[in-house]
Write a protein that holds these residues in place. Structure first.
Motif, short mmCIF file in Angstrom:
data_model
loop_
_atom_site.label_atom_id
_atom_site.label_comp_id
_atom_site.label_asym_id
_atom_site.label_seq_id
_atom_site.Cartn_x
_atom_site.Cartn_y
_atom_site.Cartn_z
N MET A 1 0.98 -1.15 -0.05
CA MET A 1 -0.06 0.09 0.05
C MET A 1 0.86 1.15 0.08
O MET A 1 2.09 1.26 0.36
N THR A 2 0.29 2.21 -0.39
CA THR A 2 1.19 3.71 -0.34
C THR A 2 0.29 4.62 0.29
O THR A 2 -0.57 4.56 1.04
N GLN A 3 1.13 5.78 0.69
CA GLN A 3 0.53 6.74 1.36
C GLN A 3 0.15 6.55 2.74
O GLN A 3 -0.86 7.01 3.23
N HIS A 4 1.12 5.80 3.28
CA HIS A 4 0.80 5.61 4.78
C HIS A 4 1.66 6.64 5.80
O HIS A 4 2.64 6.91 5.32
N LEU A 5 1.08 6.89 6.77
CA LEU A 5 1.75 7.58 7.60
C LEU A 5 2.62 7.07 8.38
O LEU A 5 2.96 5.92 8.42
N HIS A 6 3.79 7.95 8.92
CA HIS A 6 4.87 7.41 9.61
C HIS A 6 4.26 7.06 10.93
O HIS A 6 3.54 7.76 11.50
N SER A 7 5.10 5.85 11.53
CA SER A 7 4.42 5.24 12.56
C SER A 7 5.20 4.93 13.84
O SER A 7 6.53 4.69 13.42
N LYS A 8 5.13 5.21 14.73
CA LYS A 8 5.93 4.47 16.03
C LYS A 8 5.30 3.47 16.78
O LYS A 8 4.24 3.39 17.05
N THR A 545 -8.83 -0.81 9.28
CA THR A 545 -9.07 -1.35 8.02
C THR A 545 -8.74 -0.59 6.93
O THR A 545 -8.58 0.53 7.04
N ALA A 546 -8.51 -1.20 5.93
CA ALA A 546 -8.10 -0.40 4.58
C ALA A 546 -8.58 -1.37 3.43
O ALA A 546 -7.90 -2.31 2.83
N ALA A 547 -10.09 -1.82 3.23
CA ALA A 547 -10.54 -2.61 2.41
C ALA A 547 -10.60 -2.04 0.83
O ALA A 547 -10.62 -0.75 0.59
N SER A 548 -10.38 -3.25 -0.05
CA SER A 548 -10.55 -2.68 -1.48
C SER A 548 -11.36 -3.65 -2.11
O SER A 548 -11.00 -4.25 -3.04
N THR A 549 -12.54 -3.80 -1.43
CA THR A 549 -13.47 -4.81 -2.19
C THR A 549 -13.81 -4.34 -3.73
O THR A 549 -14.17 -3.20 -4.01
N TRP A 550 -13.93 -5.33 -4.38
CA TRP A 550 -14.38 -5.29 -5.85
C TRP A 550 -15.87 -4.81 -5.62
O TRP A 550 -16.73 -5.43 -5.09
N THR A 551 -16.19 -4.00 -6.60
CA THR A 551 -17.43 -3.52 -6.78
C THR A 551 -18.61 -4.34 -6.81
O THR A 551 -19.96 -4.39 -6.55
N GLY A 552 -18.37 -5.67 -7.80
CA GLY A 552 -19.08 -6.51 -8.02
C GLY A 552 -19.36 -7.53 -6.73
O GLY A 552 -20.14 -8.68 -6.81
N ASN A 553 -18.62 -7.43 -5.73
CA ASN A 553 -18.76 -7.98 -4.27
C ASN A 553 -19.29 -7.38 -3.19
O ASN A 553 -18.84 -6.49 -2.70
N PRO A 554 -20.46 -7.94 -2.94
CA PRO A 554 -21.33 -7.10 -1.77
C PRO A 554 -21.04 -7.34 -0.57
O PRO A 554 -21.19 -6.50 0.41
N TRP A 579 -9.25 1.82 0.28
CA TRP A 579 -8.02 1.66 -0.66
C TRP A 579 -8.34 1.29 -1.79
O TRP A 579 -9.07 0.37 -2.06
N HIS A 580 -7.91 2.26 -2.91
CA HIS A 580 -8.17 2.00 -4.26
C HIS A 580 -6.62 1.78 -4.80
O HIS A 580 -5.94 2.55 -5.27
N PRO A 581 -6.15 0.49 -4.83
CA PRO A 581 -4.84 0.22 -5.14
C PRO A 581 -4.50 0.55 -6.67
O PRO A 581 -5.29 0.33 -7.61
N GLY A 582 -3.56 1.34 -6.75
CA GLY A 582 -3.20 1.87 -8.20
C GLY A 582 -4.38 2.93 -8.82
O GLY A 582 -4.40 3.12 -10.10
N GLY A 583 -5.26 3.47 -7.70
CA GLY A 583 -6.26 4.23 -8.24
C GLY A 583 -7.32 3.56 -8.77
O GLY A 583 -8.24 4.27 -9.52
N GLU A 584 -7.73 2.17 -8.72
CA GLU A 584 -8.47 1.18 -9.28
C GLU A 584 -10.00 1.93 -8.93
O GLU A 584 -10.08 1.71 -7.61
N SER A 611 -6.04 8.92 -0.46
CA SER A 611 -5.55 8.99 -1.79
C SER A 611 -6.57 9.74 -2.92
O SER A 611 -6.61 9.27 -4.06
N GLY A 612 -7.38 10.74 -2.00
CA GLY A 612 -8.26 11.37 -3.01
C GLY A 612 -9.60 10.71 -3.13
O GLY A 612 -10.52 11.23 -3.81
N PHE A 613 -9.67 9.23 -2.51
CA PHE A 613 -11.14 9.03 -2.67
C PHE A 613 -12.06 9.00 -1.23
O PHE A 613 -11.28 8.72 -0.25
N SER A 614 -13.05 9.46 -1.39
CA SER A 614 -13.95 10.00 -0.20
C SER A 614 -14.38 8.65 0.60
O SER A 614 -14.96 7.68 -0.23
N TRP A 615 -14.26 8.58 1.68
CA TRP A 615 -14.72 7.61 2.61
C TRP A 615 -16.41 7.70 2.13
O TRP A 615 -17.03 6.34 2.27
#
Length: 665
Positions: A1-8, A545-554, A579-584, A611-615
């Motif tokens: 995944m990308t654009q993760h915050l620095h964590s301690k 969570t950071a789900a990237s569920t396919w739109t065809g999967n309920p 999470w939209h991997p690669g902007g998918e 990453s620019g996608f609204s919750w």
């Protein structure tokens, strides 16, 4: 995944570790007394009846467990055979093999031998593996053989009841050592069902069914007094003699055997139960004889001690003389009450569906990966990799070609057995960082801890993902497992966006900070504890969570009947982001948290953009959450009662094949 915050990482040893009690089911049998006469009472009360699981142990007991033990093909490759040529090839090979017999193998010519070499396990798949019209034959010098869970049948030549015409045994051994014959059905063969011959040593014969035969089980054919044999929990039914006959055995220990429905042909001598012959020393304990002529007898030169057996409708000899020997000088064992033997033996003897192949780590295999690599491609029957307590600092990969594997920690608690590594995504990508990767279908993991202990506070990197587990297979189950990490602890994914994989996690523990449960697989987390780790921030410590569920999967992620805990500051943790991997654009998160306790660390606006996608364009919802972190606001979508009825554990997991792992307890 990308654009993760620095964590301690939360400081302090063992942060996030939760100790939980191990729940076990113990099988018990309630067996009443029956009206029968009892032979001489045992010197002491019998040990408790072991559970059903104990009766299917893959570890030999009795004499076969001594002098280095009997391991069969352990350490070798697992192969599955469905024809005579393959069975003969692997059985006679020089290398160790675990040979699974799948279905029925008819041996030709009729009555032919299958030669079994040293260091072999031959085991039936389920309860339907069988060898028909043929014999398993162990030549002199053969050692370390296990024969389990098979039916060997039907080499009888019509009219040859005494076996004088053809010597077609089920299993024949000459001058062998360390053999375990367990949970087989041996019936209607040409001469003996088992012929244990000529100075063979360290033998155990347990939980077998001997039926429809004249000479069931003979031991001897030698003047030397060397053989040591344990014979327990066998069912002799519809047999005439040699149940067994033991000639010149140094030690013959018979216990908890059941002899019933003996063939009755009027023969006054050669119809009998057990016979201690020559110079045999025999001990019989807590067996059950029903309708047997001459239940147990001994030559004048032999010795026979009997304790605690039950005789019902029997006639003839019940000899007892000499001191014989004390089996407990050699090994420990647990006696079942004689009254329980008919029910126990008829239930547990013979081939059983639940008996399968178990590969032990360490011992049989030095590493978990070595055991996985021993499983054949295209594996169709479950293979258990039993991992002993300890910390295994290594990566493990179960490829898609090796389905039907069970990873089983054998310690008392899941924290006893830990698979751990410390690779971050900077050194191999997020997939390459995973301590364990499961690409195969139908994999189960139990009683284990999976960890990535990369110290993100000690090293400054651009990406700090460090996965403990990544799955892409379908029908994956985790029971009583722990997943330890920080960023991206647990990724449940699928081979591609439009492929639906399912993962079921129950009675487990998961910890992390940034997006630590993520991916596109349909994933149910039930009856588990989830810990939100603090990164030291007062405003944003991360995302569950950071789900990237396919739109065809309920159905994406369901967290239900669980407890989320945290010592992070109040209002500092999000429940998730899309999470939209690669902007998918076709990856649109679906997450439902229902019937789950939430801590004060959860924000009152628990979902956030990524990453620019609204919750708000994702499929986020809660249903009947409670605790200090729960609440109903404009930024907390609540699922309706009507929709909740179609968002259950069953709905998430059933798919096209009605998969229901939650129903197996």
């Amino acid at each position: 995944m990308t654009q993760h915050l620095h964590s301690k990482r939360l400081p302090g040893p063992g942060a996030g570790k939760v100790l939980g009690a191990v729940l076990g089911l113990v099988a018990a049998l309630s067996l009443g007394a029956v009206g029968q006469a009892r032979a001489a009472a045992p010197a002491s009360a019998p040990a408790p009846v072991p559970s059903g699981a104990d009766r299917f142990s893959d570890q030999p007991h009795g004499f076969a467990s001594l002098a280095g033990g009997t391991t069969g093909g352990a350490g070798g490759k697992v192969v599955t055979v469905t024809d005579q040529a393959s069975l003969a090839k692997y059985a006679a090979a020089e290398d160790p093999y675990i040979i699974r017999v799948s279905g029925s193998i008819a041996v030709e010519p009729f009555g032919s031998n299958i030669i079994v070499g040293s260091n072999k396990t031959i085991i039936g798949v389920g309860d339907s593996g069988e060898i028909v019209h043929g014999e398993l034959h162990l030549d002199p010098g053969t050692h370390n053989v296990i024969i389990r869970n098979l039916t060997i049948r039907d080499s009888y030549v019509e009219g040859d009841w005494d076996g004088k015409t053809q010597d077609f045994d089920a299993i024949q051994m000459d001058t062998v050592d360390h053999v375990w014959i367990d949970h087989n059905r041996l019936t209607h063969m040409g001469d003996g069902l088992i012929d244990l011959r000529k100075d063979s040593q360290y033998i155990t014969v347990s939980y077998n069914q001997f039926s429809n035969h004249n000479k069931a089980f003979g031991i001897g054919w030698t003047t030397n007094v060397k053989t040591q044999v344990t014979i327990d929990h066998n069912w002799f039914t519809g047999t005439k003699q040699r149940n067994p006959s033991a000639d010149n055995c140094a030690y013959a220990h018979l216990y908890n055997n059941y002899l019933s429905a003996q063939v009755s042909d009027g023969d006054p001598v050669w119809t009998y139960g057990n016979w201690s012959r020559g110079h045999t020393k025999m001990v019989i304990e807590n067996s059950y004889y029903d309708g047997v002529q001459h239940p147990y007898q001994a030559d004048a030169t032999a010795e026979l001690v009997q304790r605690g057996s039950i005789l019902k409708n029997t006639t003839g000899r019940t000899d007892e003389w000499g001191a014989a020997f004390d089996p407990r000088r050699f090994y420990d064992y647990r006696l079942d009450p004689a009254a329980a033997v008919p029910a126990l033996v008829t239930r547990f003897s013979g081939p059983q569906k639940r008996i399968g192949v178990t590969l032990h780590v360490p011992g049989d295999y030095p590493t978990v990966q070595a055991a996985v690599d021993a499983v054949p491609d295209g594996n169709t029957a479950p293979v258990t990799v039993a991992v002993a307590p300890g910390t295994y600092r290594a990566k493990v990969y179960i490829p898609a070609t090796r389905p039907n594997i069970v990873l089983q920690g054998t310690g008392h608690d899941r924290s006893d057995t830990v698979i751990v590594y410390d690779t971050p995504a900077e050194y191999g990508g997020s997939t390459g960082s995973a301590t364990v990767r499961i690409a195969a279908n139908d994999v189960t993991a139990r009683n284990l801890t999976f960890s990535n202990d990369f110290d993100e506070a000690a090293v400054e990197l651009n990406g700090e993902q460090a996965l403990a587990m990544k799955t892409t297979g379908d029908r994956i189950v985790f029971e009583n497992t722990a997943f330890l990490g920080n960023q991206d602890t647990l990724m449940t994914d699928s081979p591609k966006l439009t492929t639906v994989s399912r993962v079921y996690i129950r009675d487990s523990y998961i910890e992390g900070d940034v997006d630590f449960v993520y991916g596109r697989a349909t994933t149910v987390i039930e009856r588990s504890v989830i810990r939100l780790l603090s990164r030291g921030s007062t405003t944003n410590n991360g995302y569950l969570t950071a789900a990237s569920t396919w739109t065809g999967n309920p159905y994406g992620f369901l967290i239900t009947r669980s407890k989320v805990v945290s010592d992070a500051p109040e209002q500092s943790f999000h429940l998730g982001r899309p999470w939209h991997p690669g902007g998918e654009p076709a990856a649109v998160a679906q997450v439902l948290i229902r019937d789950t306790e939430l801590p004060a660390a959860v924000r009152s606006s628990p979902w956030t953009d990524m990453s620019g996608f609204s919750w708000k364009d994702a499929r986020f919802a809660e249903y009947r959450t409670y605790g200090p972190g729960a609440g109903v606001t404009a930024d907390r979508p609540q699922m309706s009662d009507a929709d909740a009825r179609t968002h259950t554990v069953a709905d998430y997991l059933k798919g096209h094949d009605n998969w229901a792992p939650y129903s197996r307890r």
